[in-house]
Design a protein around this motif. Structure first.
Motif, PDB file in Angstrom:
ATOM      1  N   THR A  52       0.829  -1.208   0.000  1.00 14.77           N
ATOM      2  CA  THR A  52       0.000   0.000   0.000  1.00 14.77           C
ATOM      3  C   THR A  52       0.857   1.248   0.000  1.00 14.77           C
ATOM      4  OG1 THR A  52      -1.777  -1.139   1.178  1.00 14.77           O
ATOM      5  CG2 THR A  52      -1.796   1.270   1.232  1.00 14.77           C
ATOM      6  N   ARG A  53       1.887   1.252   0.829  1.00 17.51           N
ATOM      7  CA  ARG A  53       2.760   2.430   0.894  1.00 17.51           C
ATOM      8  C   ARG A  53       3.625   2.568  -0.340  1.00 17.51           C
ATOM      9  NH1 ARG A  53       0.458   1.367   4.880  1.00 17.51           N
ATOM     10  NH2 ARG A  53       0.112   2.738   6.686  1.00 17.51           N
ATOM     11  N   LEU A  54       3.957   1.448  -0.971  1.00 12.56           N
ATOM     12  CA  LEU A  54       4.711   1.514  -2.216  1.00 12.56           C
ATOM     13  C   LEU A  54       3.862   2.150  -3.314  1.00 12.56           C
ATOM     14  CD1 LEU A  54       7.255   0.777  -3.849  1.00 12.56           C
ATOM     15  CD2 LEU A  54       6.183  -1.426  -4.331  1.00 12.56           C
ATOM     16  N   ILE A  55       2.591   1.729  -3.387  1.00  7.01           N
ATOM     17  CA  ILE A  55       1.688   2.292  -4.394  1.00  7.01           C
ATOM     18  C   ILE A  55       1.476   3.778  -4.143  1.00  7.01           C
ATOM     19  CG2 ILE A  55      -0.673   2.264  -5.261  1.00  7.01           C
ATOM     20  CD1 ILE A  55      -0.692  -0.758  -4.722  1.00  7.01           C
ATOM     21  N   ASP A  56       1.213   4.159  -2.875  1.00  9.39           N
ATOM     22  CA  ASP A  56       0.967   5.560  -2.548  1.00  9.39           C
ATOM     23  C   ASP A  56       2.212   6.416  -2.727  1.00  9.39           C
ATOM     24  OD1 ASP A  56      -1.647   5.062  -1.979  1.00  9.39           O
ATOM     25  OD2 ASP A  56      -1.374   4.926   0.189  1.00  9.39           O
ATOM     26  N   GLY A  57       3.365   5.782  -2.687  1.00  5.87           N
ATOM     27  CA  GLY A  57       4.603   6.553  -2.739  1.00  5.87           C
ATOM     28  C   GLY A  57       5.118   6.812  -4.132  1.00  5.87           C
ATOM     29  N   ILE A  58       4.415   6.345  -5.165  1.00  2.07           N
ATOM     30  CA  ILE A  58       4.868   6.552  -6.541  1.00  2.07           C
ATOM     31  C   ILE A  58       4.461   7.955  -6.989  1.00  2.07           C
ATOM     32  CG2 ILE A  58       4.763   5.706  -8.907  1.00  2.07           C
ATOM     33  CD1 ILE A  58       4.031   2.974  -7.824  1.00  2.07           C
ATOM     34  N   GLY A  59       5.295   8.915  -6.684  1.00  2.00           N
ATOM     35  CA  GLY A  59       5.001  10.290  -7.094  1.00  2.00           C
ATOM     36  C   GLY A  59       4.070  10.988  -6.117  1.00  2.00           C
ATOM     37  N   GLU A  60       4.277  12.266  -5.918  1.00  2.00           N
ATOM     38  CA  GLU A  60       3.451  13.054  -5.017  1.00  2.00           C
ATOM     39  C   GLU A  60       2.168  13.483  -5.736  1.00  2.00           C
ATOM     40  OE1 GLU A  60       2.454  14.819  -1.433  1.00  2.00           O
ATOM     41  OE2 GLU A  60       4.077  13.440  -1.945  1.00  2.00           O
ATOM     42  N   PRO A  61       1.001  13.292  -5.103  1.00  5.13           N
ATOM     43  CA  PRO A  61      -0.256  13.729  -5.738  1.00  5.13           C
ATOM     44  C   PRO A  61      -0.211  15.211  -6.081  1.00  5.13           C
ATOM     45  CG  PRO A  61      -0.701  12.312  -3.854  1.00  5.13           C
ATOM     46  CD  PRO A  61       0.771  12.595  -3.828  1.00  5.13           C
ATOM     47  N   GLU A  62      -0.808  15.557  -7.212  1.00  4.79           N
ATOM     48  CA  GLU A  62      -0.769  16.931  -7.706  1.00  4.79           C
ATOM     49  C   GLU A  62      -1.996  17.737  -7.300  1.00  4.79           C
ATOM     50  OE1 GLU A  62       0.439  16.931 -11.957  1.00  4.79           O
ATOM     51  OE2 GLU A  62       0.776  14.786 -11.613  1.00  4.79           O
ATOM     52  N   MET A  63      -3.037  17.088  -6.828  1.00  7.81           N
ATOM     53  CA  MET A  63      -4.232  17.796  -6.378  1.00  7.81           C
ATOM     54  C   MET A  63      -4.948  16.958  -5.328  1.00  7.81           C
ATOM     55  SD  MET A  63      -6.722  17.250  -9.711  1.00  7.81           S
ATOM     56  CE  MET A  63      -8.228  17.731  -8.869  1.00  7.81           C
ATOM     57  N   THR A  64      -5.758  17.629  -4.517  1.00 12.99           N
ATOM     58  CA  THR A  64      -6.491  16.953  -3.442  1.00 12.99           C
ATOM     59  C   THR A  64      -7.975  17.258  -3.561  1.00 12.99           C
ATOM     60  OG1 THR A  64      -4.602  17.052  -1.922  1.00 12.99           O
ATOM     61  CG2 THR A  64      -6.776  16.721  -0.946  1.00 12.99           C
ATOM     62  N   VAL A  65      -8.778  16.228  -3.439  1.00  9.73           N
ATOM     63  CA  VAL A  65     -10.240  16.368  -3.466  1.00  9.73           C
ATOM     64  C   VAL A  65     -10.785  15.731  -2.192  1.00  9.73           C
ATOM     65  CG1 VAL A  65     -12.369  15.769  -4.672  1.00  9.73           C
ATOM     66  CG2 VAL A  65     -10.295  16.302  -5.989  1.00  9.73           C
ATOM     67  N   VAL A  66     -11.675  16.422  -1.520  1.00 12.18           N
ATOM     68  CA  VAL A  66     -12.283  15.893  -0.293  1.00 12.18           C
ATOM     69  C   VAL A  66     -13.569  15.153  -0.672  1.00 12.18           C
ATOM     70  CG1 VAL A  66     -13.248  16.427   1.970  1.00 12.18           C
ATOM     71  CG2 VAL A  66     -11.334  17.790   1.064  1.00 12.18           C
ATOM     72  N   VAL A  67     -13.661  13.900  -0.264  1.00 15.83           N
ATOM     73  CA  VAL A  67     -14.848  13.089  -0.525  1.00 15.83           C
ATOM     74  C   VAL A  67     -15.454  12.705   0.830  1.00 15.83           C
ATOM     75  CG1 VAL A  67     -15.766  10.993  -1.577  1.00 15.83           C
ATOM     76  CG2 VAL A  67     -13.842  12.196  -2.650  1.00 15.83           C
ATOM     77  N   ARG A  68     -16.671  13.112   1.049  1.00 18.53           N
ATOM     78  CA  ARG A  68     -17.346  12.875   2.327  1.00 18.53           C
ATOM     79  C   ARG A  68     -18.549  11.967   2.099  1.00 18.53           C
ATOM     80  NH1 ARG A  68     -17.120  15.354   7.297  1.00 18.53           N
ATOM     81  NH2 ARG A  68     -19.029  15.492   8.546  1.00 18.53           N
ATOM     82  N   GLY A  69     -18.563  10.827   2.736  1.00 14.18           N
ATOM     83  CA  GLY A  69     -19.671   9.897   2.611  1.00 14.18           C
ATOM     84  C   GLY A  69     -20.813  10.266   3.547  1.00 14.18           C
ATOM     85  N   GLU A  70     -22.015  10.300   2.998  1.00 15.88           N
ATOM     86  CA  GLU A  70     -23.203  10.581   3.790  1.00 15.88           C
ATOM     87  C   GLU A  70     -24.272   9.564   3.407  1.00 15.88           C
ATOM     88  OE1 GLU A  70     -24.282  14.648   4.214  1.00 15.88           O
ATOM     89  OE2 GLU A  70     -22.264  15.400   3.746  1.00 15.88           O
ATOM     90  N   GLN A  71     -25.276   9.392   4.251  1.00 12.35           N
ATOM     91  CA  GLN A  71     -26.333   8.430   3.949  1.00 12.35           C
ATOM     92  C   GLN A  71     -27.366   9.065   3.013  1.00 12.35           C
ATOM     93  OE1 GLN A  71     -27.146   7.375   8.159  1.00 12.35           O
ATOM     94  NE2 GLN A  71     -26.790   5.276   7.522  1.00 12.35           N
ATOM     95  N   TRP A  72     -27.453   8.683   1.719  1.00 15.88           N
ATOM     96  CA  TRP A  72     -26.568   7.747   1.040  1.00 15.88           C
ATOM     97  C   TRP A  72     -26.117   8.405  -0.242  1.00 15.88           C
ATOM     98  CZ3 TRP A  72     -30.846   6.285   3.827  1.00 15.88           C
ATOM     99  CH2 TRP A  72     -30.619   5.370   4.869  1.00 15.88           C
ATOM    100  N   TRP A  73     -25.088   9.251  -0.141  1.00 22.64           N
ATOM    101  CA  TRP A  73     -24.543   9.954  -1.292  1.00 22.64           C
ATOM    102  C   TRP A  73     -23.144  10.435  -0.944  1.00 22.64           C
ATOM    103  CZ3 TRP A  73     -23.843  15.476  -1.115  1.00 22.64           C
ATOM    104  CH2 TRP A  73     -24.322  16.079   0.061  1.00 22.64           C
ATOM    105  N   TRP A  74     -22.463  10.987  -1.942  1.00 22.11           N
ATOM    106  CA  TRP A  74     -21.072  11.435  -1.780  1.00 22.11           C
ATOM    107  C   TRP A  74     -20.993  12.941  -1.985  1.00 22.11           C
ATOM    108  CZ3 TRP A  74     -17.857   7.308  -0.644  1.00 22.11           C
ATOM    109  CH2 TRP A  74     -18.335   6.034  -0.981  1.00 22.11           C
ATOM    110  N   ARG A  75     -20.498  13.651  -1.006  1.00 21.77           N
ATOM    111  CA  ARG A  75     -20.249  15.093  -1.115  1.00 21.77           C
ATOM    112  C   ARG A  75     -18.791  15.278  -1.555  1.00 21.77           C
ATOM    113  NH1 ARG A  75     -22.827  19.410   1.526  1.00 21.77           N
ATOM    114  NH2 ARG A  75     -23.814  17.952   2.990  1.00 21.77           N
TER     115      ARG A  75
END
Length: 277
Positions: A52-75
């Protein structure tokens, strides 16, 4: 089959000898299985941790998106300089070839973000922030699903990840930053007035109007989305009207109450929402 062969070929002996050997054999088998199970689980845990850390460590992410789970949809919240730039719902647009960090949160119960063509599963836990990095090599629409049972409508909690080429993504991003369009037709103007007059504005936000609710999805550009109800229906004027008229029949248990509207108001409100591109 090995156990069966052993039982068939094992020579007979006295009951006392058989009991003693059986007791020793049982202790040996149980001990061996416990040790083998511990070794296998420990090995898989270590392998999962480093992979998992090897996969996440391949290059630094260039953007961040916040995903919030709610009953029952995604914000879904897009950040600009660490602050919220705009919100959408149940759809995530990303540029092809860009590593995107998803900041996963939950508003209520444990959900699980899973878009199998892009990444593995990651839980969204109340009071905790987890992260997951996704990356698309080619343009396309990638379907996702909540993978942790989260209540009555768990199976109707889907999302779509849209991987766009750079130019298309920039156009989409710029359109989402804009405020809602001003109605240019009488029916749309009546729909906007009814929307703001009814309880809709208390739960939903439409940037550029006085509607500033935060309980439900941001509807500023709802007409540009492909689905409503977290993948329940394709987004059309008809499905918007059906959802507004009776959300509990379409998706029982969701947090949207039925809003009393006349037939004329329902037609105009659905037309107004459809126009919010």
């Amino acid at each position: 089959m090995a156990a069966l062969a052993y039982a068939v070929l094992h020579h007979r002996s006295s009951p006392i000898d058989r009991a003693a050997r059986s007791d020793r054999r049982a202790r040996f088998i149980v001990t061996s299985l416990v040790v083998a199970t511990a070794v296998i689980i420990a090995g898989l845990t270590v392998a999962s941790f480093y992979t998992t850390r090897l996969i996440d460590g391949i290059g630094e992410p260039e953007m961040t998106v916040v995903v919030r789970g709610e009953q029952w949809w995604w914000r879904v919240t897009y950040l600009q300089d660490g602050q919220s730039a705009f919100q959408t719902a149940n759809e995530i647009h990303i540029p092809v070839g860009t590593r995107v960090r998803l900041q996963l949160e939950s508003a209520d119960v444990v959900h699980s973000f899973w878009v199998p063509s892009l990444a593995g599963k990651q839980d969204l836990v109340p009071g905790r922030t987890n992260t997951l990095t996704i990356h698309a090599d080619r343009p396309g629409v990638y379907r996702g699903q909540c993978a942790e049972f989260c209540g009555l409508q768990h199976s109707h909690m889907a999302l779509l990840v849209m991987a766009d080429d750079e130019a298309s993504y920039r156009r989409w991003y710029a359109s989402q930053l804009a405020e809602s369009l001003v109605p240019d037709q009488p029916e749309l103007a009546r729909g906007k007035a009814a929307f703001l007059r009814k309880p809709c504005a208390a739960c939903h936000r439409v940037r550029g109007t006085t509607a500033d609710g935060t309980t439900g999805p941001d509807l500023t550009h709802v007409g540009s989305r492909g689905t409503i109800g977290a993948g329940l229906f394709d987004r059309t004027r008809g499905t918007l009207a059906a959802w507004i008229a009776d959300p509990q029949t379409l998706k029982p248990g969701n947090n949207m109450p039925a809003v009393p509207l006349t037939s004329d108001e329902l037609r105009s409100v659905s037309a107004y929402l459809e126009s919010l591109k």
